[in-house]
Design a protein around this motif. Structure first.
Motif, PDB file in Angstrom:
ATOM      1  N   LEU A 118       4.575  14.200 -11.683  1.00 21.75           N
ATOM      2  CA  LEU A 118       4.922  14.198 -13.099  1.00 21.75           C
ATOM      3  C   LEU A 118       3.863  14.903 -13.933  1.00 21.75           C
ATOM      4  CD1 LEU A 118       6.555  13.270 -15.590  1.00 21.75           C
ATOM      5  CD2 LEU A 118       5.325  11.100 -15.461  1.00 21.75           C
ATOM      6  N   LEU A 119       2.587  14.631 -13.620  1.00 18.99           N
ATOM      7  CA  LEU A 119       1.496  15.249 -14.374  1.00 18.99           C
ATOM      8  C   LEU A 119       1.453  16.757 -14.151  1.00 18.99           C
ATOM      9  CD1 LEU A 119      -1.291  12.584 -13.824  1.00 18.99           C
ATOM     10  CD2 LEU A 119      -0.291  13.242 -16.009  1.00 18.99           C
ATOM     11  N   GLU A 120       1.791  17.189 -12.953  1.00 17.26           N
ATOM     12  CA  GLU A 120       1.805  18.629 -12.687  1.00 17.26           C
ATOM     13  C   GLU A 120       2.877  19.321 -13.535  1.00 17.26           C
ATOM     14  OE1 GLU A 120       2.359  18.733  -8.456  1.00 17.26           O
ATOM     15  OE2 GLU A 120       0.213  19.005  -8.082  1.00 17.26           O
TER      16      GLU A 120
ATOM     17  N   GLU B 169       0.827  -1.215   0.000  1.00 19.08           N
ATOM     18  CA  GLU B 169       0.000   0.000   0.000  1.00 19.08           C
ATOM     19  C   GLU B 169       0.858   1.260   0.000  1.00 19.08           C
ATOM     20  OE1 GLU B 169      -3.558   2.057   2.684  1.00 19.08           O
ATOM     21  OE2 GLU B 169      -2.882   0.005   3.084  1.00 19.08           O
ATOM     22  N   CYS B 170       1.951   1.223   0.767  1.00 19.52           N
ATOM     23  CA  CYS B 170       2.846   2.384   0.809  1.00 19.52           C
ATOM     24  C   CYS B 170       3.518   2.600  -0.553  1.00 19.52           C
ATOM     25  CB  CYS B 170       3.910   2.183   1.885  1.00 19.52           C
ATOM     26  SG  CYS B 170       3.265   2.216   3.573  1.00 19.52           S
ATOM     27  N   ASP B 171       3.905   1.484  -1.194  1.00 19.04           N
ATOM     28  CA  ASP B 171       4.523   1.593  -2.519  1.00 19.04           C
ATOM     29  C   ASP B 171       3.558   2.179  -3.528  1.00 19.04           C
ATOM     30  OD1 ASP B 171       6.827   0.546  -1.540  1.00 19.04           O
ATOM     31  OD2 ASP B 171       6.461  -1.500  -2.243  1.00 19.04           O
ATOM     32  N   GLN B 172       2.283   1.750  -3.456  1.00 16.46           N
ATOM     33  CA  GLN B 172       1.285   2.277  -4.374  1.00 16.46           C
ATOM     34  C   GLN B 172       1.066   3.763  -4.150  1.00 16.46           C
ATOM     35  OE1 GLN B 172      -0.257   0.683  -6.954  1.00 16.46           O
ATOM     36  NE2 GLN B 172      -1.045   2.724  -7.439  1.00 16.46           N
TER      37      GLN B 172
ATOM     38  N   SER C 299     -10.032  14.706 -19.737  1.00 17.29           N
ATOM     39  CA  SER C 299      -9.573  14.050 -18.528  1.00 17.29           C
ATOM     40  C   SER C 299      -8.665  12.837 -18.651  1.00 17.29           C
ATOM     41  CB  SER C 299     -10.792  13.629 -17.713  1.00 17.29           C
ATOM     42  OG  SER C 299     -11.587  12.728 -18.461  1.00 17.29           O
ATOM     43  N   PRO C 300      -8.542  12.131 -19.785  1.00 14.97           N
ATOM     44  CA  PRO C 300      -7.789  10.877 -19.773  1.00 14.97           C
ATOM     45  C   PRO C 300      -6.405  10.961 -19.163  1.00 14.97           C
ATOM     46  CG  PRO C 300      -8.940  11.126 -21.852  1.00 14.97           C
ATOM     47  CD  PRO C 300      -9.132  12.408 -21.104  1.00 14.97           C
ATOM     48  N   LEU C 301      -5.629  12.001 -19.490  1.00 11.51           N
ATOM     49  CA  LEU C 301      -4.282  12.090 -18.951  1.00 11.51           C
ATOM     50  C   LEU C 301      -4.296  12.317 -17.441  1.00 11.51           C
ATOM     51  CD1 LEU C 301      -2.415  14.177 -21.669  1.00 11.51           C
ATOM     52  CD2 LEU C 301      -2.074  11.783 -21.091  1.00 11.51           C
ATOM     53  N   ILE C 302      -5.307  13.030 -16.961  1.00 13.87           N
ATOM     54  CA  ILE C 302      -5.396  13.277 -15.532  1.00 13.87           C
ATOM     55  C   ILE C 302      -5.864  12.030 -14.798  1.00 13.87           C
ATOM     56  CG2 ILE C 302      -6.482  14.713 -13.764  1.00 13.87           C
ATOM     57  CD1 ILE C 302      -6.858  16.839 -15.875  1.00 13.87           C
ATOM     58  N   ASN C 303      -6.811  11.333 -15.369  1.00 19.52           N
ATOM     59  CA  ASN C 303      -7.408  10.187 -14.693  1.00 19.52           C
ATOM     60  C   ASN C 303      -6.451   9.019 -14.515  1.00 19.52           C
ATOM     61  OD1 ASN C 303      -9.826  11.421 -14.299  1.00 19.52           O
ATOM     62  ND2 ASN C 303     -10.766  10.633 -16.169  1.00 19.52           N
ATOM     63  N   ILE C 304      -5.359   8.981 -15.286  1.00 18.19           N
ATOM     64  CA  ILE C 304      -4.432   7.861 -15.118  1.00 18.19           C
ATOM     65  C   ILE C 304      -3.762   7.914 -13.745  1.00 18.19           C
ATOM     66  CG2 ILE C 304      -3.965   7.624 -17.577  1.00 18.19           C
ATOM     67  CD1 ILE C 304      -1.341   9.061 -17.184  1.00 18.19           C
TER      68      ILE C 304
ATOM     69  N   ARG D   6       3.247   5.875  -2.924  1.00 20.81           N
ATOM     70  CA  ARG D   6       4.424   6.591  -3.394  1.00 20.81           C
ATOM     71  C   ARG D   6       4.413   6.727  -4.915  1.00 20.81           C
ATOM     72  NH1 ARG D   6       7.712   3.902  -0.865  1.00 20.81           N
ATOM     73  NH2 ARG D   6       8.457   2.419  -2.458  1.00 20.81           N
ATOM     74  N   ARG D   7       4.000   5.657  -5.603  1.00 17.12           N
ATOM     75  CA  ARG D   7       3.913   5.724  -7.070  1.00 17.12           C
ATOM     76  C   ARG D   7       2.866   6.730  -7.506  1.00 17.12           C
ATOM     77  NH1 ARG D   7       4.767   0.015  -6.720  1.00 17.12           N
ATOM     78  NH2 ARG D   7       2.521  -0.350  -6.774  1.00 17.12           N
ATOM     79  N   ASP D   8       1.731   6.769  -6.790  1.00 15.94           N
ATOM     80  CA  ASP D   8       0.684   7.746  -7.112  1.00 15.94           C
ATOM     81  C   ASP D   8       1.207   9.173  -6.963  1.00 15.94           C
ATOM     82  OD1 ASP D   8      -1.084   5.786  -7.711  1.00 15.94           O
ATOM     83  OD2 ASP D   8      -2.239   5.926  -5.850  1.00 15.94           O
ATOM     84  N   GLU D   9       1.954   9.402  -5.893  1.00 10.64           N
ATOM     85  CA  GLU D   9       2.480  10.747  -5.649  1.00 10.64           C
ATOM     86  C   GLU D   9       3.486  11.137  -6.734  1.00 10.64           C
ATOM     87  OE1 GLU D   9       4.065  10.543  -1.748  1.00 10.64           O
ATOM     88  OE2 GLU D   9       2.098  10.707  -0.745  1.00 10.64           O
TER      89      GLU D   9
END
Length: 239
Positions: free
Chosen positions: A14-16, A1-4, A36-41, A6-9
């Motif tokens: 990156l998206l910002e 869960e922590c790895d997920q 929205s597609p690029l944001i929703n990933i 961290r990857r989300d962050e």
């Protein structure tokens, strides 16, 4: 869960950055509305905000204001700045049809009618040269050396992304009497002087730009943004 998490962050960060530098990637080209597609990933939409539409920069037809307060050479790394110039120049270059290179139409009185895209590419070259000169001469005396060094670093980055158009633009600006006659050049670091000498040899017009042509042969044509001036001259002589 922590790895997920961290990857989300990391993906969110990156998206910002992506949205800041390439906002058009987050727009629908037909409606100019954000999609929205690029944001929703990233799996999150509520806390992700794009730059307001009024701040989005249109890169396809850049108009760089001469009263710009920000110092363009220092808003990011030399490589990122070189890549942005390259993006614009690729669009201009790709728009030129083969037919405009026939008959030396860019040398006639009807050049803007018969070879408008070649003329636009040439106009862009002159515009960028003028802007670079402006960024140097408008700088305060104690900052001028720093600006010159930065443009030489950007010229080196332009060569790294194989954008010879930008290399010639920057070198032409640095050779301008308004810039080259400044005694501040004596204070350049040894490394910067060596870089400048390297590109002075590359852009030298001797033997029909022999050094430049030799460098071009080292890269597949589809990977290069060329400076087309010498080839337009050759077409005139052939004609």
């Amino acid at each position: 869960e922590c790895d997920q998490q961290r990857r989300d962050e990391q993906l969110h960060k990156l998206l910002e950055i992506w949205s800041k530098w390439f906002p058009n990637d987050f727009q629908d080209a037909s409606t100019q509305h954000i999609f929205s597609p690029l944001i929703n990933i990233a799996g999150r939409t509520g806390d992700f905000q794009l730059e307001p539409e009024s701040k989005i920069i249109e890169l396809r037809r850049p108009e760089i204001p001469f009263n710009k307060k920000e110092e363009l050479p220092f808003i990011s790394s030399p490589l990122i700045i070189a890549e942005h110039f390259t993006y614009v120049e690729i669009q201009l270059l790709r728009s030129i049809p083969a037919s405009e290179f026939v008959g030396c139409s860019w040398t006639t009185s009807e050049k803007w009618t018969k070879a408008p895209r070649i003329m636009k590419f040439t106009e862009h070259f002159n515009h960028i040269v003028t802007y670079i000169i402006f960024t140097i001469i408008q700088a305060k005396a104690d900052q001028r050396l720093r600006v010159i060094e930065r443009w030489i670093q950007i010229m080196d980055a332009a060569a790294e992304v194989i954008n010879y158009q930008l290399v010639f633009e920057i070198y032409s600006a640095l050779c301008s009497p308004a810039v080259s006659n400044d005694d501040i050049w004596n204070n350049l670091s040894t490394d910067t002087k060596n870089l400048y000498k390297k590109y002075s040899l590359l852009t030298a017009p001797s033997a029909r730009f022999a050094n430049y042509r030799k460098h071009l042969q080292q890269h597949p044509p589809q990977t290069v943004v060329p400076y087309i001036g010498p080839f337009l001259t050759s077409l005139v002589y052939i004609s």
